[in-house]
Scaffold this motif. Structure first.
Motif, PDB file in Angstrom:
ATOM      1  N   ASP A  71       0.868  -1.187   0.000  1.00  0.00           N
ATOM      2  CA  ASP A  71       0.000   0.000   0.000  1.00  0.00           C
ATOM      3  C   ASP A  71       0.900   1.231   0.000  1.00  0.00           C
ATOM      4  N   PRO A  72       1.085   1.886  -1.147  1.00  0.00           N
ATOM      5  CA  PRO A  72       1.959   3.062  -1.189  1.00  0.00           C
ATOM      6  C   PRO A  72       1.513   4.167  -0.251  1.00  0.00           C
ATOM      7  N   SER A  73       0.207   4.322  -0.038  1.00  0.00           N
ATOM      8  CA  SER A  73      -0.295   5.391   0.830  1.00  0.00           C
ATOM      9  C   SER A  73       0.057   5.161   2.292  1.00  0.00           C
ATOM     10  N   ALA A  74       0.356   3.928   2.659  1.00  0.00           N
ATOM     11  CA  ALA A  74       0.759   3.631   4.031  1.00  0.00           C
ATOM     12  C   ALA A  74       2.245   3.894   4.258  1.00  0.00           C
ATOM     13  N   TRP A  75       2.973   4.189   3.174  1.00  0.00           N
ATOM     14  CA  TRP A  75       4.396   4.489   3.225  1.00  0.00           C
ATOM     15  C   TRP A  75       5.171   3.418   3.984  1.00  0.00           C
ATOM     16  N   THR A 622      -0.406   4.517 -18.285  1.00  0.00           N
ATOM     17  CA  THR A 622      -1.464   3.726 -18.932  1.00  0.00           C
ATOM     18  C   THR A 622      -2.118   2.721 -17.991  1.00  0.00           C
ATOM     19  N   ALA A 623      -1.460   2.380 -16.899  1.00  0.00           N
ATOM     20  CA  ALA A 623      -2.038   1.435 -15.931  1.00  0.00           C
ATOM     21  C   ALA A 623      -1.369   1.658 -14.582  1.00  0.00           C
ATOM     22  N   GLN A 624      -2.167   1.525 -13.512  1.00  0.00           N
ATOM     23  CA  GLN A 624      -1.598   1.725 -12.179  1.00  0.00           C
ATOM     24  C   GLN A 624      -2.448   1.014 -11.142  1.00  0.00           C
ATOM     25  N   ASP A 625      -1.786   0.344 -10.221  1.00  0.00           N
ATOM     26  CA  ASP A 625      -2.440  -0.176  -9.026  1.00  0.00           C
ATOM     27  C   ASP A 625      -1.442  -0.080  -7.885  1.00  0.00           C
ATOM     28  N   ASP A 626      -1.784  -0.650  -6.727  1.00  0.00           N
ATOM     29  CA  ASP A 626      -0.907  -0.503  -5.563  1.00  0.00           C
ATOM     30  C   ASP A 626       0.483  -1.069  -5.801  1.00  0.00           C
TER      31      ASP A 626
END
Length: 725
Positions: A71-75, A622-626
């Motif tokens: 989870d990138p947002s959780a750093w 063009t595409a992105q996920d966690d």
């Protein structure tokens, strides 16, 4: 004759079921009694700020059909596989997580989980003691006493959930291993139970299992027992392959975390000395154990059991009994050496956490020894030896803490009464079933000690922050998601005020909030990230963090908050008494009694994407996920780089480009200088050595399945041979 045999069968069945059931019931009763003085006893510190939110988040992900990887947002808290203790491949953890997600009361849920595992521990110790030859009453007594040992009660059960689960499972795994190796029984129980233990993700239980396996292997190799050596090797291979899957990612990630520089040193922190061990039989005093509260931790952390004072009744052990108990002596000796060793041994720290395993070894050994010697060993000589042992340990305990003289004296009086009671029962030949009565008497004396603990130590030495016992209330903090958020300042400010929880949460409790907040709990703080934002492992920052967040990065010319894709900042008033001046594009949108709330005028996407490209570089995502980002390079330059709002964990694979030095030392950066316009680049995260992990898991399944099949074929052949005879 038939009636007598039937009655005997019923009596044996009742004893076989009744004694472990009694151990479980008494364990639950003693554990529940602590809730009378402190209803949140089992919701302290790491359970409150760690496990509760972690279970909620995992349960939420599982209900969505996902096992979270990153989870990138959780750093720094978002590398879940490396964190380990999330139990991502553990069905037992999944059940806990799903029930947590469906529960409205985090306190009630955590309490129920703790009580269940304490009962599991009690029955497991009973089974383990029986496997070593203990009679049922003494095995049941050991099952009651281990969950009452000081560290289990006041640290593991109160706070450290994963350690409690480890301790509860180890006796079951050991029992299953002995059944498989020594008794030629099916390995299924061992395969399942050891999987659950290893997949918890808490290393101390696995360390103990390694010692048990090595001891078993060496013992049978010395005896040249080839069949048992083979079975032990299969058990070891299964465990080793699973250990690689669960723990190797953390090892390979350690280089970028604070654990990577851990050294061997003795800070006198959560380890013991020989005089501390004198209080192992006194449940009403604190030893000189240094921890977060200072040189004396208020709690009986080295307490094992008062019955250790009656050990002379069980001595000397017969040579055959000593040989049978050799595994207990080996593991107990190693644990004792570690408990007395340095407080920090690289990444392994705070060896007092091994006290529960010492309690298992000592109390199972006590149960076996008493089964062989009691009541015959309860001679006047052994009685006076117990009295001397009581006097010496009480004197040493008083020397460590003279201020606790009243508690020491009171505990000595109760222990003396218990020793006398055991002696009287043993010396009363007319009393039928003296072993059973002695075990029941010891349980009764134990109940007195538990009652005293409710007075002397009603709570864990680890703190509770009185978080709301309501999932709905926790979800109302930052309910209107305005992009990713970060909290700056002393996040624990005002926890004593129930109304403060309307404005902020702590550590993993942020998982309850609809907003993605990065101030989460991690066991692997990312070193350069920590140094830059001066953030600790539970999400508290120093006062300079806000200045850093709103400062201009020299390399990119962007604000650090932009590079992190942060759109909400919650600043604690204790750290910032006056409202900080917000930079352009930010507004102060809320003021509470404890916090200032800042938001971007135009929120950014959540972390994980491209946040900056160098001059002359243009890309199209063009595409992105966690776990991954794919982009097309539309334009590049000789020194072109792309920066992502992600930490550069080991495990990232870049297809079509190469890695560059991370901006600020902690922002994933990709070199696209050699990528032609129109080409595609994929940046994907997998746990480090992912192919090896997959191969290890597959091979473990092959070993387990092959072992089961081979055992089934062998058993069928034996049955066939027996039928032909």
């Amino acid at each position: 004759m038939r009636v007598s045999r039937s009655r005997r069968t019923r009596s044996e069945t009742l004893a076989r079921i009744g004694w472990p059931a009694l151990a479980a019931v008494l364990t639950l009763a003693f554990a529940a009694a602590r809730l009378v003085r402190n209803p949140r006893f089992y919701f302290s510190d790491d359970t409150e700020r760690g496990s509760a939110g972690q279970w909620w988040q995992l349960g939420d992900q599982l209900l969505q059909g996902r096992i979270p990887l990153l989870d990138p947002s959780a750093w720094q808290a978002g590398n879940y596989w490396a964190e380990g203790q999330w139990g991502l491949i553990n069905p037992l953890t999944w059940v806990i997580a799903l029930t947590a997600r469906l529960s409205e009361s985090p306190v009630l849920h955590a309490t129920a989980v703790k009580l269940v595992f304490l009962a599991v521990l009690a029955v497991g110790v009973h089974l383990l003691a029986r496997s070593f030859g203990a009679h049922r009453p003494w095995a049941a007594l050991a099952g009651v006493l281990v969950p009452l040992s000081g560290f289990v009660v006041y640290m593991d059960a109160a706070s450290w959930s994963t350690d409690l689960i480890n301790v509860a499972l180890l006796p079951w795994v050991w029992w299953a291993l002995r059944r498989t190796v020594e008794g030629r029984r099916s390995p299924l129980a061992y395969l399942v139970l050891s999987y659950l233990l290893i997949a918890v993700g808490y290393v101390f239980g696995v360390m103990m299992l390694v010692v048990v396996l090595v001891e078993t292997l060496v013992r049978h190799a010395v005896r040249r027992d080839g069949a048992r050596v083979v079975r032990t090797l299969l058990a070891s291979a299964w465990g080793a392959l699973l250990t690689i899957v669960v723990y190797l990612p953390a090892v390979l990630t350690a280089s970028v975390t604070e654990r990577g520089n851990a050294s061997f040193e003795n800070l006198g922190f959560l380890n013991a000395d020989l005089t501390d061990l004198a209080s192992a039989a006194n449940p009403w005093v604190s030893a000189t154990i240094r921890s977060w509260d200072g040189d004396i931790t208020v709690g009986p952390l080295v307490y094992v059991s008062w019955v250790l004072l009656a050990l002379p009744f069980a001595l000397p052990m017969a040579r055959s009994a000593v040989r049978r108990c050799l595994p207990l002596l080996v593991l107990g000796g190693i644990v004792l050496a570690l408990v007395l060793g340095p407080s920090h041994m690289g990444a392994i720290r705070w060896p007092l956490r091994l006290i529960p395993y010492l309690a298992i070894c000592l109390l199972v050994l006590f149960a076996v020894a008493m089964s062989r010697r009691y009541p015959g060993g309860a001679t006047p000589r052994s009685f006076w030896l117990s009295a001397v042992l009581l006097a010496v340990t009480s004197l040493l305990t008083w020397g460590n803490g003279p201020y606790a003289w009243a508690a020491i004296l009171a505990a000595a009086a109760v222990s003396a009464a218990g020793i006398v009671l055991l002696h009287v029962i043993a010396r009363t030949p007319r009393l039928r079933r003296r072993t059973a009565w002695a075990a029941l008497a010891a349980m009764a004396v134990t109940a007195v000690f538990v009652a005293g603990q409710l007075y002397f130590f009603p709570r864990s030495p680890l703190p509770s922050r009185s978080a709301p016992d309501s999932a709905a209330a926790l979800q109302q903090v930052l309910p209107d998601a305005h992009g990713d958020a970060i909290v700056v300042g002393d996040v624990e400010d005002g926890w004593q005020d129930p109304e403060s929880w309307d404005e902020r949460l702590l550590a993993n409790l942020w998982y309850y909030s609809p907003t993605e907040v990065s101030n989460l709990y991690t066991v692997l703080p990312f070193e350069t990230f920590v140094d830059d934002l001066c953030i600790d492992l539970r999400g508290t920052t120093c006062g300079d963090a806000l200045d850093v967040l709103w400062s201009i990065d020299e390399t990119t010319g962007e604000r650090v908050s932009d590079l992190m894709s942060v759109s909400t900042v919650l600043a604690m008033k204790d750290t910032y008494p006056v409202a900080p001046a917000a930079p352009e594009g930010w507004d102060l949108v809320g003021e509470g009694d404890y916090t200032w709330l800042f938001e971007r005028e135009a929120p950014l996407p959540s972390a994980g994407g491209v946040v900056w490209t160098s001059d002359g570089v243009a890309v199209d995502v063009t595409a992105q996920d966690d776990a991954s980002v794919t982009f097309t390079v539309e334009q590049t330059s000789a020194d072109g780089v792309v920066v992502f709002s992600r930490l550069p964990y080991p495990g990232y694979v870049i297809d079509g480009a190469t890695a560059a030095d991370p901006v600020r030392g902690w922002l994933l950066t990709v070199d696209v200088s050699r990528v032609a316009a129109g080409e595609s680049v994929t940046v994907a995260f997998r746990p480090p050595a992912a192919p090896l992990l997959a191969a290890s898991f597959a091979l473990a399944m092959v070993v387990g399945a092959g072992w089961l099949v081979a055992r089934g074929i062998s058993a069928a052949r034996r049955r066939g041979a027996a039928a032909r005879r």
